[in-house]
Motif scaffolding. Structure first.
Motif, short mmCIF file in Angstrom:
data_model
loop_
_atom_site.label_atom_id
_atom_site.label_comp_id
_atom_site.label_asym_id
_atom_site.label_seq_id
_atom_site.Cartn_x
_atom_site.Cartn_y
_atom_site.Cartn_z
N VAL A 1 0.84 -1.20 0.00
CA VAL A 1 0.00 0.00 0.00
C VAL A 1 0.88 1.26 0.00
O VAL A 1 0.65 2.19 -0.78
N GLN A 2 1.88 1.27 0.84
CA GLN A 2 2.73 2.47 0.93
C GLN A 2 3.58 2.68 -0.31
O GLN A 2 3.77 3.80 -0.77
N ARG B 1 -3.61 5.55 -6.53
CA ARG B 1 -4.71 5.50 -5.57
C ARG B 1 -4.86 4.05 -5.16
O ARG B 1 -4.83 3.16 -6.00
N VAL B 2 -5.01 3.80 -3.87
CA VAL B 2 -4.99 2.42 -3.38
C VAL B 2 -6.30 2.08 -2.68
O VAL B 2 -6.79 2.84 -1.84
N LEU C 1 -5.73 0.57 10.47
CA LEU C 1 -4.37 0.42 9.94
C LEU C 1 -4.34 0.74 8.45
O LEU C 1 -3.51 1.53 7.99
N VAL C 2 -5.23 0.14 7.69
CA VAL C 2 -5.24 0.34 6.23
C VAL C 2 -5.50 1.80 5.89
O VAL C 2 -4.83 2.38 5.02
N GLU C 3 -6.45 2.43 6.57
CA GLU C 3 -6.74 3.83 6.28
C GLU C 3 -5.60 4.74 6.70
O GLU C 3 -5.36 5.78 6.06
N ALA D 1 -4.94 4.36 2.22
CA ALA D 1 -5.75 3.56 1.30
C ALA D 1 -7.23 3.65 1.67
O ALA D 1 -7.58 3.95 2.81
N VAL D 2 -8.08 3.36 0.70
CA VAL D 2 -9.51 3.21 0.95
C VAL D 2 -9.73 1.78 1.42
O VAL D 2 -9.39 0.83 0.72
#
Length: 305
Positions: free
Chosen positions: A162-163, A171-172, A183-185, A189-190
């Motif tokens: 993601v990073q 855009r992820v 964590l993901v947000e 990322a969406v």
């Protein structure tokens, strides 16, 4: 004698043990490294269970040391080594296991100097997780501004992917459990929660998929793409990808590639998100956390100071 965490035969956790071993002696082109930290990855328990990497035809010698990525300090070098010297801080993929006080690294393979700004703990997450993430995102070849879906976005490779995708200007959209939403947000990322019907929750079209899960998730993710050349996986076998028209991630196992990933981490563009560390005598607990799918980000075994 130095200690190492090994498996004594193929099977489950019952095959694992912390034992005394001889200190390795570097052969031609090899570095002897005093391990400071070792990353923990799903491939570690899969190899213990009997999985063979594509192209691996050799028979394993037991006891076999677990682990596929380390960071540490060079203590000795074999004949013909160039570019590395005793005292250098390095990271890389060991010749034969890394959950140990000492490991051998191939000087001409996936090994690099550790940037001073990078901790040993973070550096130990890069040879497998970080580099695999980079290889897959680059292989997709998406233009800046495109949208990439990363499945398994809350795991060690996923967090890095993601990073790195963000660093590439993409855009992820990250597929992960509801418990990994924050964590993901936080990575930019969406978040799309995993579970039945997840594809309907993906916001808008995606231009590429980097799959880290395989199975039904891969099949469903492929259905989101108009073309299959934008489909790369580190979570499924080549046969499955041939049918879907995508490809497995092609690992670039060079010093130059690992140096690139290490610079991203040292510059702050890539945070491995090490969420928990264990000492070597608790390596089994570290591996259980990954094997049971409970890990958020990366888990690392800290070996010595």
């Amino acid at each position: 004698m130095p200690k190492a965490y090994v498996f004594t035969r193929y099977g489950g956790p019952e095959t694992e043990a912390l034992i005394d071993v001889d200190r390795p002696v570097p052969g031609p082109g090899e570095l002897l490294v005093s391990v400071r930290a070792a990353g923990v990855n799903p491939v570690d328990w899969k190899l213990r269970a009997g999985y063979r990497r594509p192209g691996d035809t050799g028979e394993r010698t037991f006891p076999a040391v677990l682990g596929n990525e380390v960071a540490g300090v060079v203590r000795d070098t074999g004949d013909g080594v160039e570019g590395f010297a005793v005292g250098d801080e390095v990271l890389g993929s060991p010749v034969a296991g890394g959950y140990a006080e000492y490991a051998l690294l191939p000087a001409g393979g996936l090994v690099a100097h550790k940037p001073a700004a990078l901790s040993f703990t973070d550096a130990a997450t890069l040879p497998v997780a970080g580099a695999t993430a980079y290889d897959g995102i680059e292989q997709l070849g998406l233009e800046a501004g495109a949208t990439v879906l990363v499945t398994g976005a809350g795991g060690g490779v996923g967090v890095a992917a993601v990073q790195i995708a963000r660093a590439f200007g993409l855009r992820v959209v990250g597929l992960a459990s509801e418990g990994k939403k924050d964590l993901v947000e936080s990575l930019g990322a969406v978040h799309v929660p995993s579970g039945p019907g997840w594809t309907a929750r993906v916001p808008g079209p995606v231009d590429g998929v980097y799959d880290l899960v395989g199975g039904d998730v891969l099949e469903e993710a492929a259905g989101l793409l108009g073309g299959r050349t934008e489909l790369v996986t580190a979570g499924a076998l080549a046969e499955a990808m041939e049918r879907l028209g995508g490809s497995r991630v092609a690992r670039v196992r060079t010093s130059a590639r690992l140096e690139t990933v290490a610079r991203l981490a040292a510059d702050g563009a890539l945070d491995p998100h090490v969420t928990r560390t264990y000492p070597l005598d608790r390596a089994g607990e570290a591996l259980r956390a990954v094997e049971q799918g409970h890990a958020r980000g990366k888990i690392v075994i800290e070996v010595g100071a």
